[in-house]
Scaffold this active site. Structure first.
Site, PDB file in Angstrom:
ATOM      1  N   GLU A 140       0.869  -1.165   0.000  1.00  0.00           N
ATOM      2  CA  GLU A 140       0.000   0.000   0.000  1.00  0.00           C
ATOM      3  C   GLU A 140       0.914   1.226   0.000  1.00  0.00           C
ATOM      4  OE1 GLU A 140      -2.796   0.374   3.240  1.00  0.00           O
ATOM      5  OE2 GLU A 140      -3.450   2.327   2.486  1.00  0.00           O
ATOM      6  N   ARG A 197       5.395 -12.760   9.722  1.00  0.00           N
ATOM      7  CA  ARG A 197       6.078 -11.525   9.352  1.00  0.00           C
ATOM      8  C   ARG A 197       7.419 -11.433  10.058  1.00  0.00           C
ATOM      9  NH1 ARG A 197       3.866  -6.290   9.654  1.00  0.00           N
ATOM     10  NH2 ARG A 197       2.025  -7.064   8.623  1.00  0.00           N
ATOM     11  N   LYS A 218       4.174   0.828   9.738  1.00  0.00           N
ATOM     12  CA  LYS A 218       4.334   2.058   8.949  1.00  0.00           C
ATOM     13  C   LYS A 218       3.768   3.256   9.696  1.00  0.00           C
ATOM     14  CE  LYS A 218       2.852   0.184   5.005  1.00  0.00           C
ATOM     15  NZ  LYS A 218       2.469   0.055   3.596  1.00  0.00           N
TER      16      LYS A 218
HETATM   17  P1  ATP Z   1       0.011  -1.571   6.959  1.00  0.00           P
HETATM   18  O1  ATP Z   1       0.181  -1.514   8.438  1.00  0.00           O
HETATM   19  O2  ATP Z   1      -0.026  -0.235   6.321  1.00  0.00           O
HETATM   20  O3  ATP Z   1      -1.017  -2.540   6.447  1.00  0.00           O
HETATM   21  P2  ATP Z   1       1.927  -3.460   5.993  1.00  0.00           P
HETATM   22  O4  ATP Z   1       3.232  -3.569   6.679  1.00  0.00           O
HETATM   23  O5  ATP Z   1       0.980  -4.584   6.005  1.00  0.00           O
HETATM   24  O6  ATP Z   1       1.371  -2.120   6.524  1.00  0.00           O
HETATM   25  P3  ATP Z   1       1.692  -3.372   3.116  1.00  0.00           P
HETATM   26  O7  ATP Z   1       2.083  -2.278   2.227  1.00  0.00           O
HETATM   27  O8  ATP Z   1       0.267  -3.757   3.169  1.00  0.00           O
HETATM   28  O9  ATP Z   1       2.214  -2.988   4.536  1.00  0.00           O
HETATM   29  O10 ATP Z   1       2.607  -4.639   2.861  1.00  0.00           O
HETATM   30  C1  ATP Z   1       2.899  -5.166   1.603  1.00  0.00           C
HETATM   31  C2  ATP Z   1       3.262  -6.614   1.743  1.00  0.00           C
HETATM   32  O11 ATP Z   1       4.384  -6.767   2.595  1.00  0.00           O
HETATM   33  C3  ATP Z   1       2.128  -7.409   2.361  1.00  0.00           C
HETATM   34  O12 ATP Z   1       1.961  -8.605   1.625  1.00  0.00           O
HETATM   35  C4  ATP Z   1       2.588  -7.687   3.745  1.00  0.00           C
HETATM   36  O13 ATP Z   1       2.070  -8.879   4.226  1.00  0.00           O
HETATM   37  C5  ATP Z   1       4.108  -7.725   3.600  1.00  0.00           C
HETATM   38  N1  ATP Z   1       4.753  -7.336   4.850  1.00  0.00           N
HETATM   39  C6  ATP Z   1       4.542  -6.216   5.553  1.00  0.00           C
HETATM   40  N2  ATP Z   1       5.271  -6.224   6.685  1.00  0.00           N
HETATM   41  C7  ATP Z   1       5.966  -7.371   6.708  1.00  0.00           C
HETATM   42  C8  ATP Z   1       6.889  -7.978   7.614  1.00  0.00           C
HETATM   43  N3  ATP Z   1       7.252  -7.376   8.740  1.00  0.00           N
HETATM   44  N4  ATP Z   1       7.404  -9.184   7.291  1.00  0.00           N
HETATM   45  C9  ATP Z   1       7.066  -9.795   6.150  1.00  0.00           C
HETATM   46  N5  ATP Z   1       6.200  -9.287   5.263  1.00  0.00           N
HETATM   47  C10 ATP Z   1       5.646  -8.099   5.523  1.00  0.00           C
END
Ligand code: ATP
Ligand code: MG
Length: 566
Positions: A38, A264, A274
């Site tokens: 996002e 994650r 974020k």
């Molecule tokens: P938000 O809190 O804004 O939802 P998010 O960290 O989930 O933040 P996204 O932009 O939705 O951010 O993430 C993009 C992709 O990265 C998603 O598939 C998410 O699952 C993955 N992702 C985000 N954070 C992690 C993490 N700490 N470890 C592994 N994958 C991650």
């Protein structure tokens, strides 16, 4: 550490699932993945794990990976973030070719699917307020209550939904909800909201839309539209998977992507949300998203991390179903190992103390031939000027040394790296009693650093010739937070996360003395300062006025810990 510490990528459970699907010919044996950020912030090291998995699997199975911006929330998203995300994915070493997609490109299709769901009696317009909706959702132990609008006839739903799109209603007046089951034990299935009204300008679609789809609706259908076969996401979406499957089955799309969840990445001494990273930036606790203390990809890049070291880190961390916290020492270990192979060596003195060699000819000078990188013969040699006046590190001298201090002291002989053995004769002090200069003698017979008579010294010091030294700034970094788990600690103590920041996470050293070869180092230039660590020229660097960030010190706490079996 040896490579035995890195699991072979073929071993994780996600790859096993993909391999089995390919073997049974599911989706004709094709593998299509996507990385779906996002654009509401910069990417961080957690995203790197997802990127390595999504792009890595596509590559390994001869498929491809789409870069899809999940831009369904106009209020928080911005092109600045889109651009930074593209730069970071590319920098990590992955390519998406022409497969750069946006959920917003599918708004019309998603809208049509929604009308289709309404027609099938699978979605309805609800006019409860957000509070009323929350109150009727039930709890983990009690079922929810049907909305009074749940029974609206299809024609009325269609009419209302079309007028929602046309902009006839203010924000919050209505939503479109899936008609699933208000008594489902899975709260995500209790008639989740599919569309909300938001009179807001979108960074790509402008004011064309005033209704926006929810993630849980847009995501599975975007996957289906793109022909994604394996939709890999983090564990918190496990409970959303029934809804993912419901959306795809109900919309009746041709492709049936499948969602698989993995743990994650969590790293100690930092935060990965974020929202929290944005708070640090917005409130000025750090200098920007690319502050070298941030766990962002751009921060790590500015700090001096290589893409190779980050990919290696992600491979070593591996992919599992269970969450665990990774020691940041492992990340540091990976970059140290990489830079040891490729970073040329140089000498820099961060806290200079002048040394005068009293028996060295005044006005004289010479050049020492110095190997650039003992790990890489191809890196060649350079010439480093040497003269009567030099700088050494202030803490390499002690007037009254304790037993275990082997470096310079009155009457003691040490080696100047690649130069001569010197002996300290006198420490000169100013009126305040501070040592301002050391008067030493050198042994001309020890050029290169070894004594012909075989006598040994216990220390080798780095140095810079005073006449040709370049003044520079060096920035030293420590952990961003002073506690291991800022997220849970701030919850436990009921304090704002920023109260847990490490007050000494940045130390700026001005007036450092650098060897002249570093004077014009371009931004991004990586180098080992002997005995001090790996450094990288900052974007603030200017010709003749270098600025270096310390990427990491030379002390490998992680390797030591592992060797002790901790
Ligand atoms: P938000 O809190 O804004 O939802 P998010 O960290 O989930 O933040 P996204 O932009 O939705 O951010 O993430 C993009 C992709 O990265 C998603 O598939 C998410 O699952 C993955 N992702 C985000 N954070 C992690 C993490 N700490 N470890 C592994 N994958 C991650
Ligand atoms: Mg997310």
């Amino acid at each position: 550490m040896t490579d035995a510490a890195s699991p072979s990528p073929s071993q994780d459970f996600v790859r096993e699932i993909v391999a089995a699907d390919v073997a049974t010919g599911r989706d004709g044996g094709r593998v299509v993945t996507r990385f779906p950020p996002e654009p509401n912030g910069y990417l961080h090291i957690g995203h790197a794990k997802a990127i390595c998995l999504d792009f890595g699997i596509a590559e390994e199975f001869g498929g491809h990976c789409n870069l899809r911006f999940d831009d369904t929330n106009p209020v928080k998203e911005d092109v600045e973030y889109v651009d930074s995300i593209k730069e970071d994915v590319r920098w990590l070493g992955f390519e998406w070719g022409d497969r750069e997609y946006y959920a917003s490109d599918y708004y019309e299709q998603l809208y049509q699917f929604a009308e289709h769901l309404i027609t099938l009696g699978l979605a309805y317009v609800d006019s409860l307020s957000a509070d009323e909706m929350r109150a009727s959702r039930g709890t983990l132990t009690t079922p929810g209550q049907d909305s009074p609008h749940r029974g609206r006839p299809v024609a009325e739903n269609l009419d209302l939904f079309r007028r929602m799109r046309a902009g006839e209603f203010p924000d919050g007046a209505h939503v479109l909800r899936a008609k699933i089951d208000m008594a489902s034990p899975n709260i995500n299935m209790r008639d989740p909201v599919l569309y909300r009204i938001r009179h807001a300008e979108h960074h790509r679609t402008g004011t064309a839309w005033c209704i926006y789809p929810m993630y849980d609706y847009a995501h599975p259908l975007s996957d289906a539209i793109e022909g994604v076969t394996h939709s890999l996401c983090t564990l918190e979406y496990e409970d959303h998977r029934p809804l993912y499957d419901w959306a795809i089955a109900s919309a009746g799309t041709a492709h049936r992507p499948r969602q698989t969840e993995f743990a994650r990445l969590k790293l100690n001494y930092t935060v990965m949300s974020k929202r929290k990273l944005l708070q640090l930036v917005a409130q000025g606790h750090v200098q920007g998203w690319d502050d070298p203390r941030m766990p962002t990809i751009s921060g790590l890049r500015r700090r001096g991390y290589t893409p190779e070291s980050i990919r290696d880190f992600c491979a070593r961390v591996g992919v599992a179903k269970k969450e665990n916290v990774i020691d940041v020492g492992l990340l540091e270990h990976c970059v140290r190992e990489d830079l040891n192979r490729r970073a040329p060596r140089a000498m820099a003195v961060l806290d200079p103390l002048k040394v005068v060699l009293t028996n060295y000819p005044e006005g004289g000078g010479e050049s020492m031939d110095v190997v650039n990188n003992p790990e890489d013969p191809a890196a060649g040699t350079r010439r480093v000027p040497f003269s009567r006046e030099l700088y050494i590190e202030r803490d390499d001298f002690m007037e009254d040394p304790p037993k275990k201090f082997f470096r310079l002291a009155p009457g003691r002989e040490v080696r100047l790296r690649n130069a001569y053995l010197i002996t300290c004769q006198e420490a000169v002090k100013n009126a305040d009693g501070e040592i301002v200069e050391l008067r030493c003698t050198y042994d001309p017979a020890t050029r290169g650093g070894d004594a012909p008579d075989g006598r040994k010294v216990k220390a080798t010091l780095h140095w810079v010739s005073a006449a040709s030294a370049v003044d520079g700034e060096v920035r030293l970094y420590d952990r961003l937070f002073s506690v291991e788990d800022p997220d849970s600690e701030s919850g436990k103590r009921d304090v704002d996360i920023t109260t847990l920041l490490n007050p000494s996470s940045l130390a700026v050293r001005a007036g450092c003395k650098l060897e002249p070869s570093l004077a014009d180092a371009p931004a991004g230039h990586r180098v080992q300062f002997e005995r001090l660590g790996y450094f990288c020229a900052d974007p603030d660097t200017r010709p003749g006025a270098p600025v270096f960030n310390r990427t990491v010190s030379l002390k490998d706490t992680w390797a030591r810990m592992t060797a002790r079996g901790e």
